[in-house]
Write an enzyme that holds these catalytic residues in place. Structure first.
Site, mmCIF file in Angstrom:
data_model
loop_
_atom_site.group_PDB
_atom_site.id
_atom_site.type_symbol
_atom_site.label_atom_id
_atom_site.label_comp_id
_atom_site.label_asym_id
_atom_site.label_seq_id
_atom_site.Cartn_x
_atom_site.Cartn_y
_atom_site.Cartn_z
ATOM 1 N N HIS A 148 18.824 46.229 26.597
ATOM 2 C CA HIS A 148 17.614 47.145 26.861
ATOM 3 C C HIS A 148 16.312 47.163 26.336
ATOM 4 C CE1 HIS A 148 21.006 45.869 30.086
ATOM 5 N NE2 HIS A 148 21.501 46.736 29.989
ATOM 6 N N HIS A 197 19.178 47.953 37.220
ATOM 7 C CA HIS A 197 20.518 47.559 36.994
ATOM 8 C C HIS A 197 21.310 48.852 37.675
ATOM 9 C CE1 HIS A 197 23.790 47.932 33.929
ATOM 10 N NE2 HIS A 197 23.184 47.449 32.791
ATOM 11 N N GLU A 254 21.939 41.543 37.411
ATOM 12 C CA GLU A 254 21.053 42.197 37.040
ATOM 13 C C GLU A 254 20.098 40.892 36.542
ATOM 14 O OE1 GLU A 254 21.864 44.449 33.096
ATOM 15 O OE2 GLU A 254 24.266 44.366 34.270
#
Ligand code: BGC
Length: 350
Positions: free
Chosen positions: A107, A177, A313
């Site tokens: 991420h 998320h 996601e």
């Protein structure tokens, strides 16, 4: 429709964080923070007309910064993982921040997720968040301007539209998320939720959760969600991919390139009768069953236990910089990234 704004506290550098509340005529609300362009709450009606907040999250800036596991956050520049925390573009190697096991970039080390965004309200049903990620941020090339528009409709659809542009060739892969629990935040685990994912393939992973080998057919495996199945029915099955990640935490392959918005997943709970459909333009979707949640105290001091929320996601596949066989998300300088994902909620007694 209305949009209101209230203070949500302050970043360590003194920047004020705001919460924008989008509300429709049914009383459905989406709460969006300027911290990480984070979806903090989604409050909608259950079968009895009671309002339930179907998102995990926190009440303070401090909690989001210290223990959030990216809850509700906008993630970028590169959602999910890049193996070896490095890649090459135009013959040059870029070294990224290795924030997982000191090896992998996950991420983008929270670049988008744990910083303050700016917000404007272009219309009475939306809020537009913008963020500037400078050249070299966590090792990624290019100054990137990103805009994310959250829009709530009268029929309980939350649309999230992303745009991004870089002044150097770079990889761009954005997602939201959110951890969902359709029985309401803090009402136990999500194992009894029904889930349907319209995809015949996942990308299997190695012990660092980096895709390895060819996409794997879900046929005859616990990953087959092409028909509605409870999340908990097969999550403990003795399958090497489930053992590798401690439960579902895999990318489902949706298409070879971006396509017009189409439905890719649905979930519902028999208890609340709340249903959620996921629509996206994107090529992949990470189904993560909240395996790493460990009881951190969230909203109203309620603990978020293992698997008390699940994520869908929407994304480009993980590790595409090392996988020429995956749909590309390399964007040229000046070329616009654009995608849309919709979470559509309904509650109909059968
Ligand atoms: C990843 C998980 C990770 C979670 C929180 C998901 O996108 O696939 O492995 O634990 O994000 O960072």
């Amino acid at each position: 429709m209305s949009v209101t704004r209230e203070s949500f506290g302050f970043m360590p550098d003194g920047t004020e964080i705001y919460k924008y509340i989008l509300e429709n005529g049914k009383g459905t609300q989406a709460h969006v923070l300027t911290l990480g362009a984070t979806l903090q709450s989604f409050i909608t009606s259950d079968k009895n007309g009671e309002m339930r907040d179907v998102l995990l999250g926190f009440d303070t800036v401090e909690d989001y910064l210290s223990k959030s596991n990216y809850q509700g956050a906008t993630v970028g520049r590169y959602a999910n993982r890049i193996g070896g925390a490095s890649f090459e573009i135009n013959g040059r190697e870029y070294k990224l921040t290795p924030n997982e096991k000191n090896v992998t970039s996950l991420h983008s080390a929270g670049d988008f997720s744990y910083n303050a965004w700016k917000a404007i309200v272009p219309d009475a049903d939306m809020v537009e968040m913008s963020y500037f990620s400078p050249d070299g941020s966590n090792g990624f090339p290019g100054n990137v301007d990103v805009k994310v528009v959250f829009r709530l409709t009268e029929d309980n659809k939350l649309s999230i539209k992303y745009r991004g542009i870089s002044d150097k060739d770079t990889y761009l892969n954005f997602t939201n998320h959110s951890y969902f629990n359709l029985n309401g935040y803090s009402s136990g685990d999500v194992l009894s939720h029904y889930l349907k994912i319209d995809s015949p393939f996942i990308t299997p992973v190695d012990e660092l959760s980096i895709p390895q080998g060819d996409p794997m057919s879900v046929e005859g495996t616990p990953f087959d969600f092409r028909k509605f199945t409870k999340i908990g029915d097969r999550i403990e099955d003795d399958h090497v991919q489930l053992k590798m990640t401690g439960g579902y935490d895999h990318n489902y392959c949706l298409s070879d390139s971006q396509v017009p918005l189409r439905e890719v997943a649905q979930s519902y709970s028999e208890d609340s009768v709340i249903k959620m459909k996921v629509l996206t333009t994107l090529t992949g979707k990470q189904f993560y069953a909240g395996n790493f949640l460990k009881g951190a105290e969230g909203k109203n001091g309620k603990p978020m236990e293992k698997r008390s929320g699940f994520c869908l996601e929407t994304q480009f596949f993980p590790d595409t910089p090392h996988r020429p066989d995956f749909p590309s998300c390399l964007f040229k300088a000046g070329e616009e990234y654009s995608s849309e994902t919709v979470f559509a909620f309904s509650c109909e007694q059968e």
